[in-house]
Design a protein around this motif. Structure first.
Motif, mmCIF file in Angstrom:
data_model
loop_
_atom_site.group_PDB
_atom_site.id
_atom_site.type_symbol
_atom_site.label_atom_id
_atom_site.label_comp_id
_atom_site.label_asym_id
_atom_site.label_seq_id
_atom_site.Cartn_x
_atom_site.Cartn_y
_atom_site.Cartn_z
ATOM 1 N N GLN A 265 49.065 -39.835 -115.420
ATOM 2 C CA GLN A 265 48.061 -40.612 -116.143
ATOM 3 C C GLN A 265 47.808 -40.008 -117.517
ATOM 4 N N ALA A 266 47.766 -38.674 -117.587
ATOM 5 C CA ALA A 266 47.551 -38.014 -118.874
ATOM 6 C C ALA A 266 48.681 -38.333 -119.847
ATOM 7 N N ASP B 200 53.606 -44.272 -107.721
ATOM 8 C CA ASP B 200 53.167 -43.458 -106.593
ATOM 9 C C ASP B 200 54.167 -43.645 -105.471
ATOM 10 N N ARG C 206 53.370 -46.006 -114.197
ATOM 11 C CA ARG C 206 53.043 -44.887 -113.300
ATOM 12 C C ARG C 206 53.402 -45.286 -111.878
ATOM 13 N N THR D 8 52.018 -28.283 -113.829
ATOM 14 C CA THR D 8 52.322 -29.427 -112.975
ATOM 15 C C THR D 8 53.674 -30.017 -113.381
ATOM 16 N N TYR E 150 51.659 -28.900 -118.171
ATOM 17 C CA TYR E 150 52.698 -29.725 -117.559
ATOM 18 C C TYR E 150 54.075 -29.228 -117.964
ATOM 19 N N SER F 58 49.750 -37.071 -110.048
ATOM 20 C CA SER F 58 49.180 -38.356 -110.427
ATOM 21 C C SER F 58 48.301 -38.212 -111.670
ATOM 22 N N ARG F 59 47.484 -37.156 -111.716
ATOM 23 C CA ARG F 59 46.652 -36.930 -112.898
ATOM 24 C C ARG F 59 47.521 -36.627 -114.119
ATOM 25 N N GLU G 56 48.345 -41.989 -121.095
ATOM 26 C CA GLU G 56 47.242 -42.095 -122.055
ATOM 27 C C GLU G 56 47.613 -41.442 -123.384
ATOM 28 N N GLU H 46 47.926 -35.422 -105.950
ATOM 29 C CA GLU H 46 46.828 -35.540 -106.896
ATOM 30 C C GLU H 46 47.166 -34.965 -108.265
ATOM 31 N N ARG H 47 47.729 -33.754 -108.306
ATOM 32 C CA ARG H 47 48.022 -33.124 -109.594
ATOM 33 C C ARG H 47 49.058 -33.924 -110.370
#
Length: 632
Positions: A362-363, A342, A340, A91, A125, A358-359, A366, A355-356
Motif C-alpha cells: 500500500q505504501a 493478496d 495490490r 519488509t 522495504y 500488505s502495508r 501511494e 500484514e507487513r
C-alpha cells in the motif's frame, strides 16, 4: 546539564537521517550558546550555585536519587541510539512489471526503496522487481502462480505483492479469469502512455501534410498508406499495446480481418522487422535505420517509442533516425495501473494477506502517486504522469514531443470485453504458421541437463509442449542435424498439419540418438532453402514461415559437402529474393550463446531473433517463441 544534552544530540547524529541530523545540529548549537551565556553571567550563576549547594547538603538522599536517575537515563539513551545502528530486516516486496520497459519501472521501484527509510536511515522495504511478458503473466495468474510445467506455467519468481499493469483493462482480463488463489485488494492508475503511430523523421513530413490532430486511428493508418508507408504492428498475443491497436484496426475496416493481417505480415517482411513485442520490433528498426530508414509507420506506444534503443542488446541500438509520433484523436492508450494483490496461503480458499507486506504494498502504491513517485516514473520509464503532460527532460518535453497534446491516463479506456472479442477475431484471422524445427542431435546433447534428464530429453519435451501453441490451420515439421554435413539434416517428421504433428512427434523423436558433430550452418541452409522453395513468390507468401533452430553448440561440421558453409554465406542467402518471408529463430542452450556466436547476426538477417536459454528455462522459452508464431 547543557553538556549532557549536547553530548546525547551529538551521539544521535551518527545514526539518524540527514533531516534529523540538521535538527540535532541546531539543538546542539543552541545548547552550546546557552552554555556560553551562562559563563558570561558568572556572578549570577555563582550565587545560584551556592544556594543549590546549600540546598543539596540538606537533601542528600533526594540529590543522590536524582543523579542516579539522570545517569541511568543517559546510559539508556546512549545504548538505545547505538542499538538503532543495527536495523531491523526490511519488509520484502515483490513488484511485477511489463517485460518491455522493465528497466525504467524497476528504477522507479528502487527510488521508492531509497525514499522509504526510518529516522535512523534504516531501509523499511527491500523491493524485488521483475519483468514478465503478457502471455506468460496471463498463464501464471490463471493457474494461481503454481509454477507447474505441466500446466504451461513455469516458475516466474515470487508471487507479486504489487503488479504494475499496462492498463486497467489488462488487470480486468486477469481478474475475470483468475481462481481463488488471489484477490485484488486495490488498484490505482499511476501513469499512462498514449498509443501512437511512430514514423521515422525523414518520412514524417509527408504524413504531416495530409493529417491533423483530430484524425482517428483509422484515418492516420489510411494516410500512412497513401504516403507510401508500410504500417506495421507487434503481435497482439505478445503485446497488450498491439492488442489495443488491433481493436482500432478492426473497427470500420473496409478489408476483411484475414486480408488485413496478411497485409500487416507482408509489411513486416518487406521492412525486415520481427514479429513479437514492441521492444523487439523497435530495436530491429533502430538497427536498420540510417540515412534512409525503412518506409514504415509503427503502431506502438509513446513510451516504447521514447525508449528507442535503450533496451536493445549491445549488438544493436546504432542510434538511427528518431521517430516522430502521430496521435489519434481518440486518445486511447495505456493507463498504467498499480494493482495490490493478496495471495491465499497454500491450500487456502481465500486470501489472507501478510500484514507487513500488505502495508508495504500500500505504501508503494501511494508513493507512486506522490510528486516524487510521479517524477521517478516519468524520468525512468518515460511514461506520462497523472497530469497527462508529455514526459520531460531538463530542458522541457523530450525530443519529438514538443507540442504533443496533453492526454490524461485512462481518459479513453477500451473495455476488457472488447479486447477479448478482438482477440478472438484476431486468432481467426491471423496468418497460418508453417514451422520447421531443426533439433541438434549431436553427441553433446547426450550429456546430463539436470539431475535426472539428458539434454536431448529436455529439448524434445520442450518442442512437444511448444507444438501445442499451433492451431489446426498451422503446419509443423521436425528435422535433426548431427554427424557429417553430407548426411545431415535428417527429417524425422515431414511438414504436416499441427494436430497430426503433435500426435506423431513423440514416436518420431523417440528414435533419435544423439551422436557425432554439429553441422549447424549446413542444417540452417538446408532448412531455409526447403521452406523458401515451398512458395516460389516469397513476397506474397501466405504462411508465416519460420525455421526454429535449437542447439547447444557452435558450428562444428563433419566432412563432406556443406562443411564449408560460413555465417557470411547464410547472411548472403537471406538477401536473395526467394528468401523473402522466411524467418529464422535460434534457441541457444548449454555452451551455445547468441552473444558469443554469429547466431544473432544470422537470425537478424533472416528477420528473426536469437534467444538465450538454460535447460531449466527451455520449455518456457520455446513456449514464448511458439506463442508468437502460433498465437495461442
Amino acid at each position: 546539564m547543557f553538556g549532557t544534552v549536547a553530548g546525547i544530540c551529538t551521539a544521535a547524529m551518527g545514526v539518524v537521517d540527514r533531516g534529523t541530523q540538521i535538527v540535532l545540529l541546531v539543538v546542539s548549537v543552541v545548547l552550546f550558546l546557552s552554555g556560553l551565556a551562562a559563563l558570561v553571567r558568572v556572578r549570577t550563576y555563582a550565587s545560584w550555585f551556592t544556594a543549590a549547594w546549600d540546598w543539596s547538603g540538606q537533601h542528600r538522599v533526594l540529590v543522590a536519587t536524582a543523579l542516579v536517575l539522570v545517569l541511568a537515563g543517559t546510559t539508556a539513551t546512549v545504548i538505545g541510539l547505538q542499538r538503532a545502528r543495527s536495523c531491523e530486516d526490511p519488509t520484502e516486496l515483490a513488484v511485477m512489471v511489463p517485460e518491455d520497459g522493465a528497466t525504467g519501472l524497476a528504477a522507479a521501484a528502487d527510488a521508492f526503496e531509497r525514499d522509504s527509510v526510518t529516522a535512523f536511515s534504516c531501509p523499511r522495504y527491500h523491493v524485488t522487481t521483475f519483468g514478465v511478458g503478457w502471455p506468460a503473466l496471463r498463464a501464471a495468474f490463471a493457474s494461481g502462480w503454481t509454477g507447474d510445467p505441466d500446466q504451461d506455467t513455469p516458475d516466474l519468481g515470487p508471487r507479486p505483492d504489487v503488479w504494475i499493469a499496462e492498463s486497467r483493462s489488462q488487470a480486468d482480463i486477469v481478474e475475470a479469469s483468475a481462481g481463488p488463489a488471489f484477490t485484488v485488494a486495490d488498484r490505482q492508475v499511476v501513469a499512462g502512455s498514449p498509443l501512437v503511430l511512430a514514423v521515422p523523421e525523414p518520412h514524417a513530413e509527408a504524413l504531416r501534410a495530409t493529417t491533423d490532430g483530430g484524425d482517428s486511428a483509422r484515418e492516420l493508418i489510411d494516410a500512412a498508406g497513401a504516403a507510401d508507408l508500410d504500417v506495421v504492428r507487434a503481435g497482439p498475443d505478445t503485446s497488450f499495446a498491439a492488442a489495443l491497436h488491433t481493436v482500432a484496426l478492426y473497427d470500420g475496416t473496409a478489408a476483411d480481418d484475414a486480408t488485413l493481417e496478411l497485409d500487416l505480415g507482408h509489411a513486416l517482411e518487406r521492412a525486415g522487422l520481427p514479429i513479437g513485442t514492441d521492444g523487439a520490433l523497435l530495436c530491429r528498426l533502430d538497427e536498420l535505420s540510417g540515412e534512409r530508414p525503412p518506409r514504415v509507420a509503427v503502431l506502438t506506444t509513446e513510451r516504447a517509442m521514447l525508449d528507442g534503443a535503450v533496451g536493445c542488446p549491445a549488438s544493436g541500438g546504432t542510434g538511427g533516425a528518431p521517430l516522430v509520433p502521430f496521435y489519434p484523436g481518440s486518445s486511447v492508450g495505456l493507463d498504467c495501473t498499480a494493482v495490490r494483490l493478496d495471495w491465499a496461503p497454500p491450500g487456502a480458499t481465500a486470501a489472507r494477506p501478510a500484514e507487513r507486506r500488505s502495508r508495504g504494498a500500500q505504501a508503494l502504491v501511494e508513493w507512486l502517486g506522490t510528486a516524487e513517485g510521479q517524477a521517478a516514473l516519468e524520468r525512468g520509464a518515460h511514461v506520462r504522469g497523472l497530469n497527462g503532460q508529455p514526459p520531460s527532460g531538463e530542458d522541457g518535453p523530450l525530443p519529438g514531443l514538443r507540442g504533443a497534446p496533453v492526454i490524461e491516463p485512462g481518459a479513453s479506456r477500451v473495455a476488457y470485453t472488447r479486447v477479448l472479442s478482438t482477440e478472438d477475431r484476431y486468432r481467426a484471422a491471423r496468418r497460418p504458421a508453417r514451422v520447421l524445427v531443426l533439433l541438434d542431435a549431436s553427441a553433446s546433447m547426450d550429456r546430463p541437463a539436470d539431475g535426472t534428464r539428458e539434454r536431448s530429453e529436455v529439448a524434445e519435451r520442450g518442442v512437444l509442449d511448444a507444438l501445442g501453441h499451433l492451431s489446426g490451420s498451422d503446419e509443423a515439421g521436425i528435422w535433426v542435424f548431427s554427424g557429417a554435413a553430407a548426411s545431415s539434416p535428417r527429417p524425422v517428421l515431414d511438414l504436416t498439419r499441427s494436430t497430426e504433428a503433435r500426435s506423431a512427434a513423440p514416436r518420431s523423436l523417440a528414435r533419435v540418438q544423439p551422436d557425432g558433430a554439429t553441422p549447424l550452418y549446413d542444417a540452417v541452409d538446408a532448412g531455409t532453402s526447403y521452406l523458401a522453395g515451398l512458395d516460389p513468390d516469397g513476397a506474397t507468401r501466405r504462411h508465416l514461415t519460420a525455421l526454429v533452430v535449437l542447439t547447444d553448440g557452435e558450428n562444428h561440421p563433419g566432412p563432406g559437402p556443406g562443411a564449408e558453409l560460413t555465417a557470411a554465406d547464410l547472411v548472403r542467402s537471406a538477401r536473395a529474393e526467394s528468401a523473402a518471408g522466411v524467418r529464422v529463430y535460434a534457441v541457444a542452450v548449454g555452451e551455445a550463446s547468441c552473444q558469443a556466436s554469429d547466431l544473432r547476426r544470422i537470425t537478424a538477417e533472416w528477420d528473426g531473433e536469437c534467444w538465450d536459454s538454460s535447460f531449466g528455462e527451455l520449455e518456457g522459452t520455446l513456449d514464448g517463441l511458439f506463442g508468437q508464431l502460433g498465437g495461442r
